[in-house]
Design a protein around this motif. Structure first.
Motif: not given
Ligand SMILES: Nc1ncnc2c1ncn2[C@@H]1O[C@H](COP(=O)(O)OP(=O)(O)O)[C@@H](O)[C@H]1O
Ligand SMILES: O=C(O)C1=C[C@@H](OP(=O)(O)O)[C@@H](O)[C@H](O)C1
Ligand SMILES: [Mg+2]
Length: 298
Positions: A38-47
């Motif tokens: 995950f990029t940080r952006k993807q983890l931010a969106a998912a969490s």
């Protein structure tokens, strides 16, 4: 809101709050995110956490609430305890043993289970099913199809089967239903393939190691081969396919790729066998793979 640290644990360092264990939590989040790709952006969106907040956590300068750690661990497909110091175990010895077991090759885990009186999984539970694992560009799809043709057995690509069953792309599934739904689909698809095919070649999703339960299921029900390649080959093969998904918009693509490989190495190494696909032509690699698979079936 509940906080992991009590106020006595909180010390102020250059204006930021940090607490005992914050560096270890930071390290665990960083490595779990790399393992999941995950990029940080993807983890931010998912969490649901902001990117800025994640940056603090990963630097060890954040002070996460239980609620936030839970959201992050769910987005990464792991138990919250795995993000906490000592793996959530109160006894340091048990925590150390659990850590060693997670990294041990399958035969050592079987020995340990036997010593504990647990019946290890029967070897014939794998049938003549072979699953290919490895990072994007390893050759799971192309070598998998070629191997299945040579062996005259069916070929399955878990991600494609999921898309067919869902009736839409993985991207849409993730966006609408979230990562937990994707994991359920993958587990159901794998279970059904194994129930109905004594012999098959299966291409696992590249990020299969990020889902401990799915990876365990795969190791139990198939003979797994880790397809290895140099980071340069992974990159050039993916670029040659014109698919920049894992690297889109990322200037430090090669460093990220190396970090993902390093973070996943110990998990990929749990495969029954490994094959280096770099520096040789495609057909030769198919023949080598055939040799590896023959060694399973005898
Ligand atoms: N020795 C080799 N082993 C595997 N793939 C190779 C090799 N040489 C070239 N390739 C090419 O690299 C690409 C691997 O991509 P792919 O099979 O889609 O990987 P994955 O499914 O693991 O992402 C294919 O286009 C394949 O033809
Ligand atoms: O390894 C990974 O993290 C990924 C691998 C890709 O799958 P394949 O390698 O199965 O194409 C794709 O799902 C996504 O870009 C993430
Ligand atoms: Mg593929």
């Amino acid at each position: 809101m509940k906080y992991i640290a009590t106020m006595q644990d909180v010390t102020i360092q250059s204006g930021q709050a940090s607490f005992v264990g914050s560096q270890e939590i930071a390290q665990r989040i960083r490595s779990a995110r790399a393992r999941a790709g995950f990029t940080r952006k993807q983890l931010a969106a998912a969490s649901g956490a902001s990117e800025r907040y994640l940056a603090h956590l990963e630097a060890g300068t954040g002070n996460p609430s239980v609620e936030m750690l839970l959201a992050i661990s769910e987005a990464l497909g792991m138990a919250m305890a795995e993000l906490l110091p000592m793996g959530g175990e109160r006894d340091a010895g048990v925590a150390h043993a659990a850590q060693l077991l997670r990294r041990a090759p399958p035969e050592r885990v079987r020995e340990a289970l036997a010593w504990l009186g647990e019946r290890p999984d029967a070897v014939d539970g794998k049938g003549r099913r072979v699953a290919l694992i490895g990072l994007r560009g390893a050759g799971k799809s192309s070598l998998g199809q070629a191997l299945a043709d040579r062996l005259s057995v069916p070929f399955f690509e878990i991600s494609k089967e999921v898309e067919q069953r869902y009736g839409g792309s993985i991207g849409v599934l993730l966006e609408i239903n979230g990562p937990a739904a994707l994991r359920r689909y993958e587990a159901d698809v794998l279970r059904d393939i194994c129930r109905t095919n004594a012999a098959a070649v299966i291409a696992a999703p590249g990020a299969v190691v990020a889902d401990g339960k799915l990876f365990d299921q795969l190791l139990r029900e198939t003979w797994t081969v880790w397809l290895q390649a140099t980071p340069e080959d992974h990159m050039s093969r993916v670029v040659a396919q014109g698919d920049l998904r894992p690297m889109t918009g990322n200037r430090t693509a090669m460093n990220d790729l190396k970090a993902i490989l390093a973070a996943r190495e110990a998990d990929y190494a749990r495969a029954d066998a490994r094959l280096d696909t770099s520096g040789q032509d495609f057909n030769h690699t198919v023949s080598m793979l055939e040799g590896v698979v023959a060694s399973f079936a005898g």
